[in-house]
Design a protein around this motif. Structure first.
Motif, PDB file in Angstrom:
ATOM      1  N   GLU A   6      24.282  -4.697 -10.333  1.00 23.29           N
ATOM      2  CA  GLU A   6      24.041  -6.179 -10.019  1.00 23.29           C
ATOM      3  C   GLU A   6      23.298  -6.794 -11.011  1.00 23.29           C
ATOM      4  O   GLU A   6      23.205  -7.885 -11.250  1.00 23.29           O
ATOM      5  N   PHE A   7      22.672  -5.963 -11.960  1.00 21.86           N
ATOM      6  CA  PHE A   7      21.890  -6.205 -13.184  1.00 21.86           C
ATOM      7  C   PHE A   7      22.448  -6.436 -14.405  1.00 21.86           C
ATOM      8  O   PHE A   7      23.337  -5.574 -14.645  1.00 21.86           O
ATOM      9  N   ASN A   8      22.228  -7.114 -15.386  1.00 18.01           N
ATOM     10  CA  ASN A   8      22.707  -7.196 -16.506  1.00 18.01           C
ATOM     11  C   ASN A   8      22.151  -6.063 -17.583  1.00 18.01           C
ATOM     12  O   ASN A   8      21.114  -5.487 -17.198  1.00 18.01           O
ATOM     13  N   GLU A   9      22.649  -5.830 -18.744  1.00 23.34           N
ATOM     14  CA  GLU A   9      22.271  -5.105 -19.589  1.00 23.34           C
ATOM     15  C   GLU A   9      20.820  -5.106 -20.188  1.00 23.34           C
ATOM     16  O   GLU A   9      20.012  -4.120 -20.218  1.00 23.34           O
ATOM     17  N   ARG A  10      20.393  -6.277 -20.029  1.00 22.34           N
ATOM     18  CA  ARG A  10      18.873  -6.799 -20.613  1.00 22.34           C
ATOM     19  C   ARG A  10      17.878  -6.249 -19.288  1.00 22.34           C
ATOM     20  O   ARG A  10      16.883  -5.585 -19.922  1.00 22.34           O
ATOM     21  N   GLN A  11      18.119  -6.472 -18.199  1.00 20.69           N
ATOM     22  CA  GLN A  11      17.609  -5.946 -16.997  1.00 20.69           C
ATOM     23  C   GLN A  11      17.612  -4.388 -16.910  1.00 20.69           C
ATOM     24  O   GLN A  11      16.371  -3.933 -16.681  1.00 20.69           O
ATOM     25  N   LYS A  12      18.820  -3.820 -17.135  1.00 16.79           N
ATOM     26  CA  LYS A  12      18.667  -2.501 -17.133  1.00 16.79           C
ATOM     27  C   LYS A  12      17.761  -1.724 -18.218  1.00 16.79           C
ATOM     28  O   LYS A  12      16.990  -0.785 -17.953  1.00 16.79           O
ATOM     29  N   LYS A  13      17.897  -2.291 -19.465  1.00 14.61           N
ATOM     30  CA  LYS A  13      16.892  -1.917 -20.604  1.00 14.61           C
ATOM     31  C   LYS A  13      15.429  -2.113 -20.135  1.00 14.61           C
ATOM     32  O   LYS A  13      14.730  -1.193 -20.532  1.00 14.61           O
TER      33      LYS A  13
END
Length: 109
Positions: A46-53
């Motif tokens: 449910e998280f975008n790539e920026r949040q995963k980063k």
């Protein structure tokens, strides 16, 4: 991925291992107690790539500021605020400090 539970004195320890994405001879081992909140890459749909980063950054560095999040992702102050707030609301990050000293660290279960 294979998971093994080991029961210790007063808590359960879980060991996870899976093949590494880098080569066929490596593997990754994660060890955590039942009390810890484990956040794995595959558990973040449910998280975008920026949040995963940012989550990976915090795993390595211990915490992240809004300024660091902005620089890491090349985004505005407003977007950084909303996305970090979302991670805190989802109980992935905990807020540490206040004002210009505010940082986000991983929440421990």
């Amino acid at each position: 991925m294979k998971t093994t539970n080991i029961v210790g004195f007063d808590e359960s320890i879980t060991i996870e291992w899976k093949p590494s994405k880098t080569d066929e001879y490596s593997f990754i081992i994660n060890i955590y107690s039942a009390k810890d909140k484990f956040v794995g890459e595959e558990e973040l749909p449910e998280f975008n790539e920026r949040q995963k980063k940012a989550i990976e950054y915090v795993k390595k560095k211990g915490s992240i500021s809004r300024k660091e999040y902005k620089q890491l992702n090349g985004i505005s102050h407003t977007i950084a605020h909303k996305e970090l707030k979302n991670l805190a609301e989802k109980d992935i990050f905990k807020i540490q400090g206040a004002g210009k000293y505010l940082r986000y660290g991983l929440t421990q279960g």
